[in-house]
Design a protein around this motif. Structure first.
Motif, PDB file in Angstrom:
ATOM      1  N   GLN A 103       0.825  -1.202   0.000  1.00  0.00           N
ATOM      2  CA  GLN A 103       0.000   0.000   0.000  1.00  0.00           C
ATOM      3  C   GLN A 103       0.863   1.257   0.000  1.00  0.00           C
ATOM      4  O   GLN A 103       0.603   2.209  -0.748  1.00  0.00           O
ATOM      5  CB  GLN A 103      -0.911  -0.006   1.228  1.00  0.00           C
ATOM      6  CG  GLN A 103      -1.811   1.211   1.360  1.00  0.00           C
ATOM      7  CD  GLN A 103      -2.838   1.037   2.455  1.00  0.00           C
ATOM      8  OE1 GLN A 103      -3.751   0.233   2.331  1.00  0.00           O
ATOM      9  NE2 GLN A 103      -2.687   1.784   3.543  1.00  0.00           N
ATOM     10  N   LEU A 104       1.911   1.264   0.816  1.00  0.00           N
ATOM     11  CA  LEU A 104       2.835   2.403   0.833  1.00  0.00           C
ATOM     12  C   LEU A 104       3.525   2.561  -0.517  1.00  0.00           C
ATOM     13  O   LEU A 104       3.706   3.675  -1.016  1.00  0.00           O
ATOM     14  CB  LEU A 104       3.871   2.213   1.939  1.00  0.00           C
ATOM     15  CG  LEU A 104       3.378   2.435   3.370  1.00  0.00           C
ATOM     16  CD1 LEU A 104       4.383   1.878   4.367  1.00  0.00           C
ATOM     17  CD2 LEU A 104       3.133   3.919   3.635  1.00  0.00           C
ATOM     18  N   GLN A 105       3.908   1.432  -1.122  1.00  0.00           N
ATOM     19  CA  GLN A 105       4.590   1.498  -2.416  1.00  0.00           C
ATOM     20  C   GLN A 105       3.665   2.029  -3.502  1.00  0.00           C
ATOM     21  O   GLN A 105       4.106   2.746  -4.410  1.00  0.00           O
ATOM     22  CB  GLN A 105       5.118   0.110  -2.799  1.00  0.00           C
ATOM     23  CG  GLN A 105       6.037   0.109  -4.002  1.00  0.00           C
ATOM     24  CD  GLN A 105       7.341   0.851  -3.735  1.00  0.00           C
ATOM     25  OE1 GLN A 105       7.916   0.712  -2.654  1.00  0.00           O
ATOM     26  NE2 GLN A 105       7.820   1.609  -4.708  1.00  0.00           N
ATOM     27  N   LEU A 106       2.390   1.706  -3.423  1.00  0.00           N
ATOM     28  CA  LEU A 106       1.432   2.250  -4.384  1.00  0.00           C
ATOM     29  C   LEU A 106       1.304   3.763  -4.220  1.00  0.00           C
ATOM     30  O   LEU A 106       1.141   4.493  -5.212  1.00  0.00           O
ATOM     31  CB  LEU A 106       0.071   1.575  -4.213  1.00  0.00           C
ATOM     32  CG  LEU A 106      -0.005   0.117  -4.671  1.00  0.00           C
ATOM     33  CD1 LEU A 106      -1.329  -0.507  -4.247  1.00  0.00           C
ATOM     34  CD2 LEU A 106       0.172   0.004  -6.177  1.00  0.00           C
ATOM     35  N   GLU A 155       5.922  11.138   6.189  1.00  0.00           N
ATOM     36  CA  GLU A 155       6.528  11.491   7.474  1.00  0.00           C
ATOM     37  C   GLU A 155       5.674  10.951   8.628  1.00  0.00           C
ATOM     38  O   GLU A 155       6.200  10.411   9.606  1.00  0.00           O
ATOM     39  CB  GLU A 155       6.675  13.011   7.584  1.00  0.00           C
ATOM     40  CG  GLU A 155       7.219  13.510   8.907  1.00  0.00           C
ATOM     41  CD  GLU A 155       8.704  13.279   9.103  1.00  0.00           C
ATOM     42  OE1 GLU A 155       9.204  13.519  10.219  1.00  0.00           O
ATOM     43  OE2 GLU A 155       9.372  12.839   8.134  1.00  0.00           O
ATOM     44  N   GLN A 156       4.383  11.112   8.503  1.00  0.00           N
ATOM     45  CA  GLN A 156       3.468  10.622   9.530  1.00  0.00           C
ATOM     46  C   GLN A 156       3.532   9.108   9.668  1.00  0.00           C
ATOM     47  O   GLN A 156       3.588   8.570  10.787  1.00  0.00           O
ATOM     48  CB  GLN A 156       2.044  11.048   9.177  1.00  0.00           C
ATOM     49  CG  GLN A 156       0.956  10.481  10.082  1.00  0.00           C
ATOM     50  CD  GLN A 156      -0.426  10.903   9.619  1.00  0.00           C
ATOM     51  OE1 GLN A 156      -0.841  12.038   9.834  1.00  0.00           O
ATOM     52  NE2 GLN A 156      -1.132  10.006   8.951  1.00  0.00           N
ATOM     53  N   GLU A 157       3.534   8.410   8.541  1.00  0.00           N
ATOM     54  CA  GLU A 157       3.577   6.947   8.576  1.00  0.00           C
ATOM     55  C   GLU A 157       4.913   6.441   9.124  1.00  0.00           C
ATOM     56  O   GLU A 157       4.961   5.441   9.843  1.00  0.00           O
ATOM     57  CB  GLU A 157       3.326   6.380   7.178  1.00  0.00           C
ATOM     58  CG  GLU A 157       1.912   6.596   6.675  1.00  0.00           C
ATOM     59  CD  GLU A 157       0.872   6.053   7.638  1.00  0.00           C
ATOM     60  OE1 GLU A 157       0.930   4.840   7.956  1.00  0.00           O
ATOM     61  OE2 GLU A 157       0.023   6.834   8.096  1.00  0.00           O
ATOM     62  N   LEU A 158       5.985   7.127   8.793  1.00  0.00           N
ATOM     63  CA  LEU A 158       7.290   6.733   9.315  1.00  0.00           C
ATOM     64  C   LEU A 158       7.355   6.957  10.823  1.00  0.00           C
ATOM     65  O   LEU A 158       7.889   6.123  11.564  1.00  0.00           O
ATOM     66  CB  LEU A 158       8.392   7.537   8.608  1.00  0.00           C
ATOM     67  CG  LEU A 158       9.842   7.181   8.926  1.00  0.00           C
ATOM     68  CD1 LEU A 158      10.120   5.702   8.697  1.00  0.00           C
ATOM     69  CD2 LEU A 158      10.795   8.038   8.110  1.00  0.00           C
ATOM     70  N   GLU A 159       6.797   8.054  11.275  1.00  0.00           N
ATOM     71  CA  GLU A 159       6.772   8.335  12.714  1.00  0.00           C
ATOM     72  C   GLU A 159       5.943   7.293  13.455  1.00  0.00           C
ATOM     73  O   GLU A 159       6.305   6.851  14.546  1.00  0.00           O
ATOM     74  CB  GLU A 159       6.215   9.736  12.966  1.00  0.00           C
ATOM     75  CG  GLU A 159       6.335  10.190  14.410  1.00  0.00           C
ATOM     76  CD  GLU A 159       5.949  11.636  14.586  1.00  0.00           C
ATOM     77  OE1 GLU A 159       5.700  12.040  15.741  1.00  0.00           O
ATOM     78  OE2 GLU A 159       5.890  12.377  13.584  1.00  0.00           O
ATOM     79  N   ARG A 160       4.833   6.894  12.869  1.00  0.00           N
ATOM     80  CA  ARG A 160       3.984   5.864  13.484  1.00  0.00           C
ATOM     81  C   ARG A 160       4.722   4.538  13.627  1.00  0.00           C
ATOM     82  O   ARG A 160       4.457   3.756  14.547  1.00  0.00           O
ATOM     83  CB  ARG A 160       2.731   5.651  12.635  1.00  0.00           C
ATOM     84  CG  ARG A 160       1.680   6.731  12.755  1.00  0.00           C
ATOM     85  CD  ARG A 160       0.499   6.423  11.855  1.00  0.00           C
ATOM     86  NE  ARG A 160      -0.558   7.406  11.978  1.00  0.00           N
ATOM     87  CZ  ARG A 160      -1.659   7.410  11.251  1.00  0.00           C
ATOM     88  NH1 ARG A 160      -1.843   6.465  10.327  1.00  0.00           N
ATOM     89  NH2 ARG A 160      -2.585   8.342  11.426  1.00  0.00           N
ATOM     90  N   SER A 161       5.651   4.294  12.708  1.00  0.00           N
ATOM     91  CA  SER A 161       6.397   3.037  12.736  1.00  0.00           C
ATOM     92  C   SER A 161       7.624   3.109  13.635  1.00  0.00           C
ATOM     93  O   SER A 161       8.350   2.119  13.766  1.00  0.00           O
ATOM     94  CB  SER A 161       6.812   2.660  11.313  1.00  0.00           C
ATOM     95  OG  SER A 161       7.414   1.385  11.275  1.00  0.00           O
ATOM     96  N   GLY A 162       7.875   4.254  14.239  1.00  0.00           N
ATOM     97  CA  GLY A 162       9.012   4.381  15.139  1.00  0.00           C
ATOM     98  C   GLY A 162      10.050   5.372  14.689  1.00  0.00           C
ATOM     99  O   GLY A 162      10.956   5.720  15.437  1.00  0.00           O
ATOM    100  N   GLY A 163       9.957   5.833  13.430  1.00  0.00           N
ATOM    101  CA  GLY A 163      10.832   6.893  12.949  1.00  0.00           C
ATOM    102  C   GLY A 163      12.082   6.449  12.223  1.00  0.00           C
ATOM    103  O   GLY A 163      12.746   7.271  11.588  1.00  0.00           O
ATOM    104  N   ALA A 164      12.432   5.167  12.307  1.00  0.00           N
ATOM    105  CA  ALA A 164      13.661   4.694  11.657  1.00  0.00           C
ATOM    106  C   ALA A 164      13.385   3.991  10.336  1.00  0.00           C
ATOM    107  O   ALA A 164      14.075   4.212   9.341  1.00  0.00           O
ATOM    108  CB  ALA A 164      14.430   3.776  12.589  1.00  0.00           C
ATOM    109  N   HIS A 165      12.376   3.113  10.327  1.00  0.00           N
ATOM    110  CA  HIS A 165      12.005   2.353   9.131  1.00  0.00           C
ATOM    111  C   HIS A 165      10.492   2.305   9.020  1.00  0.00           C
ATOM    112  O   HIS A 165       9.785   2.392  10.026  1.00  0.00           O
ATOM    113  CB  HIS A 165      12.557   0.927   9.180  1.00  0.00           C
ATOM    114  CG  HIS A 165      14.045   0.851   9.254  1.00  0.00           C
ATOM    115  ND1 HIS A 165      14.857   1.223   8.210  1.00  0.00           N
ATOM    116  CD2 HIS A 165      14.873   0.443  10.254  1.00  0.00           C
ATOM    117  CE1 HIS A 165      16.129   1.053   8.553  1.00  0.00           C
ATOM    118  NE2 HIS A 165      16.161   0.593   9.794  1.00  0.00           N
ATOM    119  N   PHE A 166      10.004   2.117   7.817  1.00  0.00           N
ATOM    120  CA  PHE A 166       8.560   2.061   7.612  1.00  0.00           C
ATOM    121  C   PHE A 166       7.931   0.769   8.109  1.00  0.00           C
ATOM    122  O   PHE A 166       6.775   0.769   8.517  1.00  0.00           O
ATOM    123  CB  PHE A 166       8.231   2.240   6.126  1.00  0.00           C
ATOM    124  CG  PHE A 166       8.185   3.666   5.699  1.00  0.00           C
ATOM    125  CD1 PHE A 166       7.051   4.441   5.896  1.00  0.00           C
ATOM    126  CD2 PHE A 166       9.286   4.255   5.086  1.00  0.00           C
ATOM    127  CE1 PHE A 166       7.013   5.765   5.503  1.00  0.00           C
ATOM    128  CE2 PHE A 166       9.252   5.587   4.686  1.00  0.00           C
ATOM    129  CZ  PHE A 166       8.115   6.348   4.898  1.00  0.00           C
TER     130      PHE A 166
END
Length: 244
Positions: A103-106, A155-166
């Motif tokens: 979904q992110l890649q799309l 940025e929001q999705e990366l932060e939700r995942s912890g900020g280092a990896h998606f």
């Protein structure tokens, strides 16, 4: 026997094929970039056309990149990465994570299409010079509206995942793709990105971390990594960039 991965893409640009190359390079898995091979070795653009002509019903991709693995023939970057992700160890094993990565890649695919259309807003078949006026209007709206919207989402999705990896603790193909987009935007819109990145610190940090990974760093320093150009998706036309 190990699978033979054959990537088919235009030989002179990074383009959409680069997202697939980065996955192979990070995984350290050998692949054949077919169109870059000499014609005598079965390479060149002719090899792409020949493969498509011989594909069965429903198997011929619309346009490159496409990937051939044995009898499997796949088109579309996101679809190729969906297939490669678990095989290259670039996505978690569970189905929910694989679908989330896809979904992110799309969304990356949508973003890349809008970036391309800043310099070709009317038709890909026309030269940039034939649509310069429309491109200026499209790029201005992109810088003002779409660039911050897409960067804000990622940025929001990366932060939700912890900020280092998606996708949790380990690197995924989504991280690699976002790196490519950030680097491409820095080339195409250096002024606009200088402002936009201040609101996306996690994305900026991710791009730096990916570039520093040993295999990626070696790839970026090698002749396999083609340079940016005004024949590619990410193009730098100063009149399309904001001055701040």
């Amino acid at each position: 026997m190990k699978a033979r991965y054959e990537l088919y893409y235009w030989p002179s640009i990074q383009g959409r094929g680069e997202f697939v190359r980065l996955a192979f390079e990070e995984a350290g898995v050998p692949y054949v970039d077919v169109a870059r091979l000499p014609v005598k070795q079965g390479g060149g653009v002719r090899a792409m056309r020949k493969l498509l002509e011989g594909a069965g019903p429903g198997l011929a991709p619309f346009a490159p990149p496409f990937l051939k693995v044995g009898d499997v023939l796949l088109g579309h970057t996101a679809n190729i990465l969906l297939y490669l992700g678990p095989r290259l160890g670039l996505v978690p094993d569970d189905e929910e994570s694989r679908l989330a990565a896809h979904q992110l890649q799309l969304s990356v695919t949508d973003f890349v299409a809008e970036i391309h259309d800043t310099h070709h807003p009317i038709a890909s078949s026309l030269y940039y010079e034939d649509q310069r006026s429309a491109a200026k209007k499209r790029a201005a709206l992109f810088r003002k509206e779409r660039l911050p919207k897409f960067l804000g989402y990622f940025e929001q999705e990366l932060e939700r995942s912890g900020g280092a990896h998606f996708m949790g603790a380990s690197i995924s193909y989504v991280d690699l793709s976002i790196f490519q987009v950030i680097e491409g935007l820095r080339y195409a819109f250096p002024n606009a990105m200088g402002h936009a990145e201040r609101h996306a610190p996690n994305l900026a940090a991710l791009a730096g971390a990916v570039a520093a990974r040993p295999r990626i760093a070696a790839y970026l320093a090698s002749p396999r990594r083609l340079p940016w150009s005004e024949e590619d998706i990410f193009r730098h036309y100063p009149e399309l960039d904001a001055k701040r």
